[in-house]
Scaffold this motif. Structure first.
Motif, short mmCIF file in Angstrom:
data_model
loop_
_atom_site.label_atom_id
_atom_site.label_comp_id
_atom_site.label_asym_id
_atom_site.label_seq_id
_atom_site.Cartn_x
_atom_site.Cartn_y
_atom_site.Cartn_z
N MET A 100 0.73 -1.25 0.02
CA MET A 100 -0.04 -0.02 0.03
C MET A 100 0.97 1.19 0.13
O MET A 100 0.65 2.28 -0.58
CB MET A 100 -0.89 0.02 1.17
CG MET A 100 -1.90 -1.23 1.09
SD MET A 100 -3.07 -1.09 -0.27
CE MET A 100 -2.27 -2.42 -1.00
N LYS A 148 0.64 4.18 -2.76
CA LYS A 148 0.76 5.49 -2.46
C LYS A 148 1.52 6.42 -3.04
O LYS A 148 1.39 7.50 -3.58
CB LYS A 148 0.26 5.65 -0.95
CG LYS A 148 0.00 6.80 -0.43
CD LYS A 148 -0.03 7.13 0.93
CE LYS A 148 -0.16 8.50 1.42
NZ LYS A 148 -0.25 8.76 2.68
N ILE A 201 -3.02 5.08 -5.47
CA ILE A 201 -4.17 4.90 -4.09
C ILE A 201 -3.83 6.17 -3.19
O ILE A 201 -3.00 6.92 -3.28
CB ILE A 201 -4.26 3.83 -3.23
CG1 ILE A 201 -2.76 3.65 -2.47
CG2 ILE A 201 -4.33 2.50 -4.23
CD1 ILE A 201 -2.75 2.48 -1.59
N ASP A 257 -4.78 8.34 0.74
CA ASP A 257 -4.68 7.94 2.02
C ASP A 257 -5.88 6.99 2.58
O ASP A 257 -7.06 7.18 2.12
CB ASP A 257 -4.77 9.21 2.99
CG ASP A 257 -3.29 9.97 2.95
OD1 ASP A 257 -2.14 9.28 2.52
OD2 ASP A 257 -3.47 11.06 3.20
N LEU A 275 -6.33 3.61 2.84
CA LEU A 275 -6.87 2.45 2.20
C LEU A 275 -6.30 1.15 3.17
O LEU A 275 -5.00 1.13 3.39
CB LEU A 275 -6.35 2.09 0.89
CG LEU A 275 -6.79 0.89 0.25
CD1 LEU A 275 -8.20 0.87 -0.02
CD2 LEU A 275 -5.86 0.71 -0.98
N THR A 276 -7.29 0.56 3.81
CA THR A 276 -6.94 -0.53 4.65
C THR A 276 -7.92 -1.83 4.04
O THR A 276 -8.85 -1.62 3.29
CB THR A 276 -7.53 -0.09 6.33
OG1 THR A 276 -8.85 -0.06 6.14
CG2 THR A 276 -6.86 1.15 6.81
N GLY A 324 -11.14 -1.55 5.49
CA GLY A 324 -12.06 -0.73 4.67
C GLY A 324 -12.68 -1.52 3.55
O GLY A 324 -13.77 -0.91 3.04
N LEU A 325 -12.13 -2.40 2.87
CA LEU A 325 -12.85 -3.56 1.84
C LEU A 325 -14.39 -3.94 2.33
O LEU A 325 -15.21 -3.96 1.74
CB LEU A 325 -12.14 -4.52 1.69
CG LEU A 325 -10.61 -4.19 0.67
CD1 LEU A 325 -9.85 -5.44 0.55
CD2 LEU A 325 -10.76 -3.25 -0.50
N THR A 332 -16.67 -1.11 1.95
CA THR A 332 -16.91 -1.01 0.77
C THR A 332 -17.92 -1.85 0.11
O THR A 332 -18.76 -1.34 -0.64
CB THR A 332 -15.73 -1.10 -0.28
OG1 THR A 332 -14.45 0.12 0.10
CG2 THR A 332 -16.04 -1.12 -1.70
#
Length: 168
Positions: free
Chosen positions: A91, A95, A100, A102, A104-105, A108-109, A112
């Motif tokens: 990641m 980045k 991508i 800031d 994104l974990t 977090g998916l 989503t």
């Protein structure tokens, strides 16, 4: 994305499963075109149909002898700390390359997926069952950022506060 990370990230994106559940998925978890899993946190059993795009990624995943679907570049099952280290490095690289933003974990998916399910017209109970939640409150939490404007446009067509539309 390194090849050994593609499948676990795709599994998170297409299923909304927690990282620990994704890393623990065995090859035997895929049956009858579905991914079956009793979630580690809530103990809820989920049965998630394999999306055609995920089926394509599963078919192209690196071959290995591990019992799990996802494996390291050495063909061994991921440990959570090993996965975290590799994921965070990947990641950071993405980045740095501007691919991508800031925040994104992996978790977090899950948010989503909840959001996309609501935007696709799924009710909260379906979201709850898909994500393996025990309560509707958690389904709301995971889908609260969904854009429901299209659904609201459908509601206004049915909304009749003055009772002037024909009733059946």
């Amino acid at each position: 994305m390194p090849p050994q990370l593609r499948l676990p990230v795709a599994l998170g994106m297409f299923t909304g499963l927690r990282k620990g559940d994704v890393l623990a998925l065995t090859k035997a978890a895929i049956r009858d075109g579905k991914i079956w899993r009793r979630t580690g946190k809530t103990g809820q059993e989920v049965s998630i149909p394999v999306h055609p795009d995920l089926a394509h990624l599963l078919a192209r995943a690196p071959s290995h002898d591990a019992i799990t679907l996802s494996a390291t570049s050495n063909g061994t099952p991921w440990t959570e700390s090993g996965f975290n280290s590799s994921f965070n490095k990947a990641m950071a690289k993405l980045k740095h390359e501007g691919k991508i933003g800031d925040g994104l974990t992996f978790h977090g998916l899950r948010h989503t997926v909840g959001t996309l399910l609501v935007e696709a017209g799924c009710d909260l109970d379906t979201v709850r069952r898909w994500l393996g939640q025990k309560t509707l409150a958690m389904a709301i939490h995971y889908s609260e950022t969904a854009d429901t404007s299209d659904r609201m446009n459908q509601v206004i067509k049915k909304f009749d506060p003055l009772g002037s539309k024909a009733r059946t």
